[in-house]
Design a protein around this motif. Structure first.
Motif, mmCIF file in Angstrom:
data_model
loop_
_atom_site.group_PDB
_atom_site.id
_atom_site.type_symbol
_atom_site.label_atom_id
_atom_site.label_comp_id
_atom_site.label_asym_id
_atom_site.label_seq_id
_atom_site.Cartn_x
_atom_site.Cartn_y
_atom_site.Cartn_z
ATOM 1 N N ILE A 86 1.078 -1.083 -0.320
ATOM 2 C CA ILE A 86 -0.130 -0.021 -0.262
ATOM 3 C C ILE A 86 0.904 1.460 -0.251
ATOM 4 C CG2 ILE A 86 -2.416 -1.067 1.001
ATOM 5 C CD1 ILE A 86 -1.482 -0.339 3.501
ATOM 6 N N GLY A 87 2.035 1.334 0.179
ATOM 7 C CA GLY A 87 2.809 2.204 -0.194
ATOM 8 C C GLY A 87 3.401 3.071 0.980
ATOM 9 N N MET A 88 3.655 2.268 1.820
ATOM 10 C CA MET A 88 3.844 2.483 3.784
ATOM 11 C C MET A 88 4.981 2.926 3.716
ATOM 12 S SD MET A 88 0.451 2.328 5.714
ATOM 13 C CE MET A 88 0.845 2.807 7.123
ATOM 14 N N PHE A 89 6.031 1.846 2.957
ATOM 15 C CA PHE A 89 7.329 1.313 3.632
ATOM 16 C C PHE A 89 7.773 0.789 1.778
ATOM 17 C CE2 PHE A 89 9.435 -2.152 5.849
ATOM 18 C CZ PHE A 89 10.361 -1.072 6.843
ATOM 19 N N VAL A 90 9.074 0.604 1.856
ATOM 20 C CA VAL A 90 10.119 1.200 0.392
ATOM 21 C C VAL A 90 11.330 -0.393 0.914
ATOM 22 C CG1 VAL A 90 11.180 0.887 -1.762
ATOM 23 C CG2 VAL A 90 9.098 2.351 -0.915
ATOM 24 N N HIS A 91 11.513 -1.375 0.715
ATOM 25 C CA HIS A 91 13.022 -1.775 0.580
ATOM 26 C C HIS A 91 13.992 -2.400 -0.495
ATOM 27 C CE1 HIS A 91 10.449 -3.886 3.803
ATOM 28 N NE2 HIS A 91 11.348 -3.915 4.710
ATOM 29 N N ALA A 92 15.004 -1.433 0.311
ATOM 30 C CA ALA A 92 15.690 -2.004 -1.063
ATOM 31 C C ALA A 92 15.789 -2.986 -1.520
ATOM 32 C CB ALA A 92 17.682 -1.500 -0.207
ATOM 33 N N GLU A 93 16.452 -3.134 -2.468
ATOM 34 C CA GLU A 93 16.058 -4.762 -3.519
ATOM 35 C C GLU A 93 16.754 -5.854 -2.693
ATOM 36 O OE1 GLU A 93 15.523 -5.147 -7.181
ATOM 37 O OE2 GLU A 93 14.440 -3.397 -7.063
ATOM 38 N N ASN A 94 18.228 -5.398 -2.571
ATOM 39 C CA ASN A 94 18.265 -7.049 -1.410
ATOM 40 C C ASN A 94 18.078 -7.546 -0.228
ATOM 41 O OD1 ASN A 94 19.914 -4.703 -0.394
ATOM 42 N ND2 ASN A 94 21.368 -5.560 -0.184
ATOM 43 N N TRP A 95 16.954 -6.261 0.030
ATOM 44 C CA TRP A 95 16.205 -6.807 1.168
ATOM 45 C C TRP A 95 15.189 -8.889 0.821
ATOM 46 C CZ3 TRP A 95 16.058 -4.890 6.257
ATOM 47 C CH2 TRP A 95 15.680 -4.937 7.415
ATOM 48 N N HIS A 96 15.564 -9.121 2.418
ATOM 49 C CA HIS A 96 14.447 -10.191 2.594
ATOM 50 C C HIS A 96 13.611 -9.801 3.743
ATOM 51 C CE1 HIS A 96 17.359 -11.906 -0.726
ATOM 52 N NE2 HIS A 96 18.114 -11.309 0.226
ATOM 53 N N HIS A 97 12.483 -10.491 4.065
ATOM 54 C CA HIS A 97 11.874 -10.307 4.680
ATOM 55 C C HIS A 97 12.034 -11.477 6.213
ATOM 56 C CE1 HIS A 97 8.922 -7.487 3.217
ATOM 57 N NE2 HIS A 97 9.462 -8.389 2.082
ATOM 58 N N LEU A 98 13.245 -12.376 5.890
ATOM 59 C CA LEU A 98 14.022 -13.460 7.459
ATOM 60 C C LEU A 98 13.951 -11.964 8.120
ATOM 61 C CD1 LEU A 98 14.276 -15.401 8.430
ATOM 62 C CD2 LEU A 98 16.229 -16.255 6.792
ATOM 63 N N TYR A 99 14.428 -11.150 7.736
ATOM 64 C CA TYR A 99 15.528 -9.976 8.079
ATOM 65 C C TYR A 99 14.721 -9.543 9.774
ATOM 66 C CZ TYR A 99 19.287 -9.711 4.495
ATOM 67 O OH TYR A 99 20.430 -10.116 3.428
ATOM 68 N N THR A 100 13.753 -8.769 8.532
ATOM 69 C CA THR A 100 12.332 -9.134 9.270
ATOM 70 C C THR A 100 12.499 -9.702 10.757
ATOM 71 O OG1 THR A 100 11.563 -7.501 7.814
ATOM 72 C CG2 THR A 100 10.539 -7.842 9.349
ATOM 73 N N PHE A 101 11.955 -10.946 10.350
ATOM 74 C CA PHE A 101 11.925 -11.966 11.398
ATOM 75 C C PHE A 101 12.545 -12.291 12.803
ATOM 76 C CE2 PHE A 101 11.957 -16.177 12.070
ATOM 77 C CZ PHE A 101 10.690 -16.722 13.257
ATOM 78 N N ILE A 102 13.425 -12.482 12.121
ATOM 79 C CA ILE A 102 15.102 -12.399 12.799
ATOM 80 C C ILE A 102 14.878 -11.095 13.823
ATOM 81 C CG2 ILE A 102 17.414 -12.353 13.236
ATOM 82 C CD1 ILE A 102 17.312 -14.443 10.456
ATOM 83 N N GLY A 103 14.539 -9.765 13.142
ATOM 84 C CA GLY A 103 15.262 -8.911 13.791
ATOM 85 C C GLY A 103 13.515 -8.505 14.902
ATOM 86 N N TYR A 104 12.715 -9.107 14.497
ATOM 87 C CA TYR A 104 11.606 -8.854 15.311
ATOM 88 C C TYR A 104 11.589 -9.524 16.790
ATOM 89 C CZ TYR A 104 9.025 -5.093 14.111
ATOM 90 O OH TYR A 104 8.782 -3.638 13.575
ATOM 91 N N CYS A 105 11.904 -10.999 16.890
ATOM 92 C CA CYS A 105 12.454 -11.698 17.434
ATOM 93 C C CYS A 105 14.467 -11.690 18.295
ATOM 94 C CB CYS A 105 13.171 -13.463 16.713
ATOM 95 S SG CYS A 105 12.030 -14.024 15.595
ATOM 96 N N LEU A 106 14.701 -10.645 17.880
ATOM 97 C CA LEU A 106 15.767 -10.120 18.969
ATOM 98 C C LEU A 106 15.093 -9.107 19.243
ATOM 99 C CD1 LEU A 106 18.435 -10.343 16.784
ATOM 100 C CD2 LEU A 106 17.957 -12.271 17.814
ATOM 101 N N PHE A 107 14.581 -8.034 18.503
ATOM 102 C CA PHE A 107 14.173 -6.916 19.219
ATOM 103 C C PHE A 107 13.329 -7.238 20.555
ATOM 104 C CE2 PHE A 107 10.319 -3.746 19.981
ATOM 105 C CZ PHE A 107 11.766 -2.675 20.191
ATOM 106 N N ILE A 108 12.299 -8.294 20.374
ATOM 107 C CA ILE A 108 11.395 -8.689 20.979
ATOM 108 C C ILE A 108 11.696 -9.000 22.302
ATOM 109 C CG2 ILE A 108 9.019 -9.955 22.185
ATOM 110 C CD1 ILE A 108 7.919 -9.643 19.133
ATOM 111 N N GLY A 109 12.978 -9.905 22.490
ATOM 112 C CA GLY A 109 13.525 -10.747 23.081
ATOM 113 C C GLY A 109 14.301 -9.845 24.203
ATOM 114 N N LEU A 110 14.436 -8.951 23.616
ATOM 115 C CA LEU A 110 15.555 -7.750 24.632
ATOM 116 C C LEU A 110 15.062 -7.016 25.109
ATOM 117 C CD1 LEU A 110 18.463 -6.669 24.243
ATOM 118 C CD2 LEU A 110 17.674 -5.256 22.567
ATOM 119 N N ILE A 111 14.024 -6.487 24.584
ATOM 120 C CA ILE A 111 12.913 -5.339 25.339
ATOM 121 C C ILE A 111 12.194 -5.928 26.092
ATOM 122 C CG2 ILE A 111 10.895 -4.327 25.540
ATOM 123 C CD1 ILE A 111 13.216 -2.808 23.719
ATOM 124 N N ALA A 112 11.755 -7.740 25.857
ATOM 125 C CA ALA A 112 11.661 -9.042 27.754
ATOM 126 C C ALA A 112 12.730 -9.019 28.185
ATOM 127 C CB ALA A 112 10.526 -9.787 26.908
#
Length: 130
Positions: A86-112
């Motif tokens: 819907i145009g709210m977010f744009v990634h670089a060509e080499n971005w993989h959504h696996l990065y988001t998954f891993i990033g949120y796992c680490l982020f939530i774990g760190l905050i918890a």
């Protein structure tokens, strides 16, 4: 409150880092003349989202906590994909959504972990009745 502040600060700095590196961008954002990131998300949505998540995680034990973190991380990767469509977010060509998954796992774990540390819930030993 400290975990909300930590989530907001960490989210803001991570977004500043990744937008600065050109890994992603927010074409539609509040105060776009001033900020390169979506401050509404990092200053309001992210910390408010962490309140119920931390409360839920406090009530769970063991691997159920891990399952919640994994489920939320998958949901965030899917939400990110929708935000792109819907145009709210744009990634670089080499971005993989696996990065988001891993990033949120680490982020939530760190905050918890930070939340548990601030509340004195880290590495508690069971009280012996002997």
């Amino acid at each position: 409150m400290p975990a909300m502040l930590m989530a907001s600060l960490l989210g803001t700095y991570l977004d500043l880092y990744f937008t600065g590196k050109g890994m992603y961008a927010f074409p539609t954002r509040p105060f776009s003349d001033i900020f390169t990131i979506n401050i509404l998300f990092t200053l309001a949505v992210l910390p408010i989202f962490m309140i119920p998540l931390l409360k839920i995680m406090e009530s769970l034990k063991g691997w159920f906590r891990g399952m919640i973190v994994l489920a939320i991380s998958v949901a965030m990767a899917a939400a990110e994909k929708m935000a792109e469509s819907i145009g709210m977010f744009v990634h670089a060509e080499n971005w993989h959504h696996l990065y988001t998954f891993i990033g949120y796992c680490l982020f939530i774990g760190l905050i918890a972990a930070f939340h548990g540390w601030m509340n004195g819930n880290h590495f508690k030993k069971p009280i012996s009745t002997e």
